[in-house]
Design an enzyme around this catalytic site. Structure first.
Site, short mmCIF file in Angstrom:
data_model
loop_
_atom_site.label_atom_id
_atom_site.label_comp_id
_atom_site.label_asym_id
_atom_site.label_seq_id
_atom_site.Cartn_x
_atom_site.Cartn_y
_atom_site.Cartn_z
N HIS A 17 3.10 4.89 13.04
CA HIS A 17 1.91 5.73 12.86
C HIS A 17 2.02 7.11 13.54
O HIS A 17 1.00 7.68 13.92
CB HIS A 17 0.65 5.02 13.39
N ASP A 75 4.03 -4.91 3.30
CA ASP A 75 3.50 -3.65 3.82
C ASP A 75 4.73 -2.77 4.07
O ASP A 75 5.28 -2.20 3.13
CB ASP A 75 2.69 -3.95 5.08
N ASP A 116 6.14 2.70 7.26
CA ASP A 116 4.81 2.18 6.97
C ASP A 116 4.04 3.17 6.11
O ASP A 116 3.54 4.17 6.63
CB ASP A 116 4.08 1.93 8.29
N HIS A 118 0.83 -1.21 0.00
CA HIS A 118 0.00 0.00 0.00
C HIS A 118 0.86 1.26 0.00
O HIS A 118 2.06 1.22 0.27
CB HIS A 118 -1.03 -0.02 1.12
N GLU A 145 -5.19 1.61 2.82
CA GLU A 145 -4.99 0.42 3.65
C GLU A 145 -5.16 0.77 5.12
O GLU A 145 -5.71 0.01 5.91
CB GLU A 145 -3.59 -0.17 3.41
N GLU A 146 -4.65 1.96 5.48
CA GLU A 146 -4.62 2.33 6.90
C GLU A 146 -6.01 2.41 7.52
O GLU A 146 -6.18 2.21 8.71
CB GLU A 146 -3.89 3.67 7.08
#
Ligand SMILES: *[C@@H]1O[C@H](CO)[C@@H](O)[C@H](O)[C@H]1NC(C)=O
Ligand SMILES: *[C@@H]1O[C@H](CO)[C@@H](O)[C@H](O)[C@H]1NC(C)=O
Ligand SMILES: *[C@@H]1O[C@H](CO)[C@@H](O)[C@H](O)[C@H]1NC(C)=O
Ligand SMILES: *[C@@H]1O[C@H](CO)[C@@H](O)[C@H](O)[C@H]1NC(C)=O
Ligand SMILES: *[C@@H]1O[C@H](CO)[C@@H](O)[C@H](O)[C@H]1NC(C)=O
Length: 721
Positions: free
Chosen positions: A524, A440, A374, A364, A411-412
């Site tokens: 994140h 990922d 990420d 993603h 995706e998140e």
């Protein structure tokens, strides 16, 4: 290691055609038939001689690795935040499209209108003293923070929660059970829980089920701050005290307004968000994520009994208590759930012999902030693979089957881009997809981690034997992988952690997921940026290219091998082990497991049998037969379709979107993979209710799995009557 163009031109593949004796050594694979044809067609003869074998191309693929390319792509992708559905997201998709196009790969986008979630206002106060809820840029932070989304939980409930604070550890079901056993009544309180063990959406759900009016989830210094000694960004890799883990709380997959079908643009059937809330898939209480600093402030305000040992923090912070109160929390959140357009990007390398068989590589692109780990470490690896494949194409390589590079959006928020696409193309994928290979984050730190559906275990092991360990040049990745345990540990793909979920759990496509590093502290948060990667995650970008090499090599074997490199004996052994674990959990209860064991035995026999049929064909491949290509195709179809047989159109009980009866997520932790989730759910229910009927349902689930495995061995055997 970076390779220059000059070095590349010296590659032996560009040398003049090998002498004619090479034909003899090729006889076993290509067969005298081809030579006969070639003799009448001088041009074909010529082409055969200069085109290297597939395995020579695979070695070339490994030698073309280029860490400078991966680093350059990562730097470009992470210049700005690119949260799904926002204007700045389109700069990242434009970069991916222009990179793939510049490599002469045909690209294609698919758009969906899906429900996304953004914060409008947030506030949190402790006994009337407000928190400011902002992440502070570190000294010298070069990246623009203006487009960074304020810290929030996507799909959090809009509302206000007030009440005394209660500390609930990691927010697991068992943690709330501990609170109950300690006499704490959670009803009407605001729960403080800690990130780190389960999916955040499940933490909020558990708080809600316990009667809390709201939930605050924080990153404890012990888990994310490196403990007492940990140095924070920018001096060290750890999360700064103001750092916050943002993320989704949606407990389903895909667009919440189109559960089970694609959110195609234009007219499309939709359900309301309230249905997801009513089904318990979306929170009905407000929540907010907060920093270690704010979490610690709240901890200091909570009195009452001392919390259990494994809920405690590092030495040097006060002992944690469970409450309730006297600290009083007042949380309010207003979110904007709105339809937004997302974009999946694809590049296609068409197969020469079997263009209608697909090997998919997916990663993603959307990120909560800059996404250096990420997910764009994975995107950088994907683009680096694209560059290597493009160079191989220029030297005459064409895959036997079609390779599709997929770059997902949203995706998140809940695997939305991949899930909508899989739902849109479910039947095509079910009849034609050979495998889905997910990455990922490709790099979060050192150490190789992999998960797979078990027929791909052996291919995964073989690929890691051909790639050097990026952290120890004197051994292969395989050698390092097994160094700690003696055998490679391969996880399974029942969880909902990334885009493999709909391929495996909805359609039954054999899949792999790989990564370097097991978690990372700035996950994140504002600090997941290029400098973090360059300073801590992968300073030489050697892990990026090792990830790309394993990922790409697995794809090449699946795309080029005449016979699909699937081994179902590994699958059968794995199933046996998993049944044993479940059986041991309910020892003494009158359940009949033998049919299930017998079905696995049959699967093992079928796996051995198809293996010997393939071996026989390989041994005789010098005898030309007109029927060969049909027979090869038939064997491959059996291998490809056997995984599909583990799915059942009725799906899991009360979770019908999940069709796979062997792998699915835990009901209490979306990140957790369960083997035989239907049996597992039924056992859990029976243990609670302990009625004859509930145990009969366990037996029913055992029978369902038995039938699915029997179907799979039939497919593998290929005998109807
Ligand atoms: C928990 O507290 C709520 C509200 O204060 C109350 O209605 C409920 O009866 C309490 N439950 C128990 C088990 O004490
Ligand atoms: C909670 O905060 C909101 C917004 O700041 C405020 O309007 C409300 O009065 C507060 N409630 C309590 C019980 O403190
Ligand atoms: C919600 O988001 C949409 C789309 O970005 C925007 O048009 C709308 O103004 C937002 N609503 C609020 C109340 O901010
Ligand atoms: C690197 O690999 C060699 C050979 O297996 C081993 O002896 C050595 O201990 C490894 N080094 C590190 C730092 O792990
Ligand atoms: C690529 O790897 C080489 C050798 O390990 C190293 O010297 C170089 O700095 C790396 N390039 C980047 C961009 O990290």
């Amino acid at each position: 290691m970076g390779k220059t163009r000059d070095q590349e031109e010296e590659n032996p593949l560009l040398e003049p055609p090998p002498p004619v004796t090479a034909v003899a050594s090729r006889r076993r694979t290509r067969g005298p038939m081809l030579i006969l044809v070639a003799a009448f067609v001088p041009l074909v003869f010529h082409l055969l001689l200069i085109l290297p074998s597939k395995s020579t191309y695979h070695s070339l693929f490994l030698s073309l690795s280029d860490n400078a390319t991966a680093a350059r792509h990562l730097a470009a992708l992470t210049l700005r935040p690119h949260l799904a559905g926002t204007p700045s997201a389109s700069f990242a998709s434009a970069y991916v499209i222009s990179t793939l196009s510049s490599l002469s790969l045909p690209t294609h986008s698919s758009f969906y209108d899906v429900l996304l979630s953004y914060p409008i206002s947030r506030s949190l106060s402790l006994s009337s003293i407000p928190f400011d809820l902002t992440q502070e840029p570190y000294p010298g932070d070069p990246f623009p923070i203006t487009d960074v989304v304020p810290t929030f939980h996507a799909f959090a409930f809009t509302g206000t929660a007030t009440g005394p604070a209660v500390y609930a550890g990691f927010g697991r079901v068992e943690d709330f059970a501990i609170l109950k056993s300690m006499g704490v009544n959670v009803t009407g309180t605001v729960v403080l829980a800690r990130y780190g063990k389960i999916y955040r959406g499940d933490i909020v759900k558990n708080a809600q089920d316990a009667g809390a009016s709201g939930a605050v989830i924080y990153s404890d210094k012990k888990d994310y701050g490196g403990g007492e000694e940990g140095k924070c960004v920018p001096e060290g890799q750890w999360m700064p005290p103001s750092g916050v883990q943002v993320g989704s709380t949606w407990r389903g997959l895909g667009d919440p307004t189109t559960i089970g079908w694609p959110s195609v643009q234009g007219s499309c059937e939709r359900i309301g968000k309230e249905e997801a809330v009513a089904a318990g898939l979306m929170p009905a209480i407000p929540s907010l994520p907060v920093s270690a600093r704010d979490g610690e402030t709240i901890q200091r305000s909570i009195g009452g009994q001392v919390a259990p040992d494994d809920w405690q923090g590092v030495d040097g912070v006060p002992v944690y208590h469970i409450g309730p109160g006297p600290g009083f929390l007042n949380l309010s959140y207003v979110g904007n759930e709105t339809l937004a357009t997302i974009e999946n990007v694809f590049a296609v390398i068409e197969g020469e012999e079997e263009p209608d068989r697909y090997v998919l590589l997916g990663n993603h692109r959307d990120a909560w902030t800059f996404g250096a780990v990420d997910p764009n470490s994975g995107t950088a690896a994907l683009l680096e693979i694209a560059q290597r494949l493009s160079r191989m194409q220029k030297r005459g390589w064409r895959p036997r089957r079609t390779i599709i590079l997929c770059n997902w959006d949203a995706e998140e928020y809940g695997l939305i881009g991949s899930t909508e696409w899989v739902e849109e193309h479910r039947e095509m994928l079910a009849s034609r997809a050979v495998a889905y290979l997910n990455v990922d984050s490709s790099v979060a730190g050192p150490g190789f981690y992999a998960a797979a559906t078990p027929q791909l275990d052996e291919l995964l092991r073989e690929a890691t034997k051909k790639v050097q360990d990026p952290d120890n040049t004197s051994r292969t990745l395989y050698e390092s992988w097994i160094a700690s345990s003696g055998s490679p540990s391969i996880g399974r793909l029942g969880g909902g952690g990334s885009d493999f979920a709909s391929f495996v759990q909805h359609v039954g496509v054999p899949s792999v997921d790989i990564t370097f590093g097991e978690g990372y502290p700035v996950y994140h948060s504002l600090y997941d940026d290029f400098l973090w990667m360059k300073n801590f995650g992968d300073p030489m970008f050697q892990r990026h290219i090792a990830a790309a090499s394993v990922w790409g090599l697995i794809a090449l074997r699946l795309a080029d091998d005449k016979f699909l490199p699937f081994d179902y004996t590994d699958y059968a052994s794995e199933l046996q082990r998993s049944v044993k674990i479940l059986e041991d959990e309910v020892l003494g209860i009158d359940l009949n497991w033998s049919p299930l064991y017998e079905s696995i035995e049959k699967l093992k026999k079928a796996a051995i049998e198809i293996g010997s049929q393939i071996k026989a064909m390989e041994d005789q491949s010098w005898i030309p037969k007109w029927t060969d290509s049909l027979k090869v195709r038939e064997l491959n179809d059996r291998l490809m379709m056997a995984e599909r047989a583990f799915t059942d159109s009725d799906g899991l009980f009360q979770r019908t979107w999940y069709k796979h009866l062997v792998y699915g997520p835990s009901q209490h932790d979306d990140y957790g993979s369960k083997s035989f989730p239907g049996i597992d759910d039924a056992i859990e229910n029976a243990k609670t209710t302990n009625t004859a009927e509930s145990w009969r349902l366990v037996q029913h689930e055992i029978w369902r799995v038995t039938r699915a495995i029997t179907q799979a061995s039939q497919v593998l055997n290929g005998n109807l009557i």
